[in-house]
Design an enzyme around this catalytic site. Sequence first.
Site, PDB file in Angstrom:
ATOM      1  CG  HIS A 238       0.163   6.903   5.395  1.00  0.00           C
ATOM      2  ND1 HIS A 238       1.298   7.389   5.991  1.00  0.00           N
ATOM      3  CD2 HIS A 238       0.389   5.584   5.185  1.00  0.00           C
ATOM      4  CE1 HIS A 238       2.181   6.399   6.141  1.00  0.00           C
ATOM      5  NE2 HIS A 238       1.646   5.289   5.660  1.00  0.00           N
TER       6      HIS A 238
ATOM      7  CD  GLN B 262       3.361   5.806   2.566  1.00  0.00           C
ATOM      8  OE1 GLN B 262       2.392   5.257   2.071  1.00  0.00           O
ATOM      9  NE2 GLN B 262       4.344   5.124   3.137  1.00  0.00           N
TER      10      GLN B 262
ATOM     11  CB  CYS C 164       5.077   2.143   7.199  1.00  0.00           C
ATOM     12  SG  CYS C 164       4.663   3.641   6.292  1.00  0.00           S
ATOM     13  CG  LEU C 165       6.492   0.848   1.169  1.00  0.00           C
ATOM     14  CD1 LEU C 165       5.938   1.149  -0.215  1.00  0.00           C
ATOM     15  CD2 LEU C 165       7.583  -0.210   1.097  1.00  0.00           C
TER      16      LEU C 165
ATOM     17  CG  HIS D 285      -0.648   1.272   7.245  1.00  0.00           C
ATOM     18  ND1 HIS D 285       0.332   0.885   8.128  1.00  0.00           N
ATOM     19  CD2 HIS D 285      -0.024   2.085   6.349  1.00  0.00           C
ATOM     20  CE1 HIS D 285       1.482   1.451   7.789  1.00  0.00           C
ATOM     21  NE2 HIS D 285       1.307   2.173   6.703  1.00  0.00           N
ATOM     22  CD  GLU D 286      -1.112   2.442   2.715  1.00  0.00           C
ATOM     23  OE1 GLU D 286      -0.727   3.619   2.551  1.00  0.00           O
ATOM     24  OE2 GLU D 286      -0.327   1.530   3.022  1.00  0.00           O
TER      25      GLU D 286
ATOM     26  N   GLY E  35       0.832  -1.193   0.000  1.00  0.00           N
ATOM     27  CA  GLY E  35       0.000   0.000   0.000  1.00  0.00           C
ATOM     28  C   GLY E  35       0.865   1.240   0.000  1.00  0.00           C
TER      29      GLY E  35
HETATM   30 ZN    ZN Z   1       2.518   3.453   5.634  1.00  0.00          ZN
END
Ligand code: ZN
Length: 157
Positions: free
Chosen positions: A134, A51, A88-89, A130-131, A46
């Site tokens: 953000h 991000q 998380c990236l 999670h997304e 995701g």
């Molecule tokens: Zn994330």
Amino acid sequence: MAIRKIRQLGDEILRKKCREVPEMTAKLKELVEDMYDTMYEAEGVGLAAPQVGILKRIVVIDVDGTPYTMVNPRILETRDTQEGSEGCLSVPGKAGEVLRPAFVKAEAWNENMEHYVVEADGYLARAICHELDHLEGIVYVDKVEGELYDVEPEDEE
Ligand code: ZN
């Protein structure tokens, strides 16, 4: 195909609230494509627009081969809870335990601004929560139970 730079924890942009998308434009469609490219390249499941430095309410998710483009997403309903590990990236090499709803019903618009509703459980429900966090400037480390732990980096091929 274009890979965008993924912002890392500590970057102020990850802490800002994102704006609604009033209409799809060629530029935003390109952003969505780039977000998929960037997510797949990084082997993530995701990615949210902030991000990659864009404060718009757009996320892409693909946990099992089914991609979801979510524009202006909103959670309609949640049920029960699940405990599980999350990464998380924007926080490479780390993971932590986060409590999330076991079931999520959400609405969103796709890249053609067609409205849809998704009902998800398990990992997809976790990824959606999670997304969407953000988009509010929330990173999972804010919700982690206990300490973050190191995860083994993937072997380079
Ligand atoms: Zn994330």
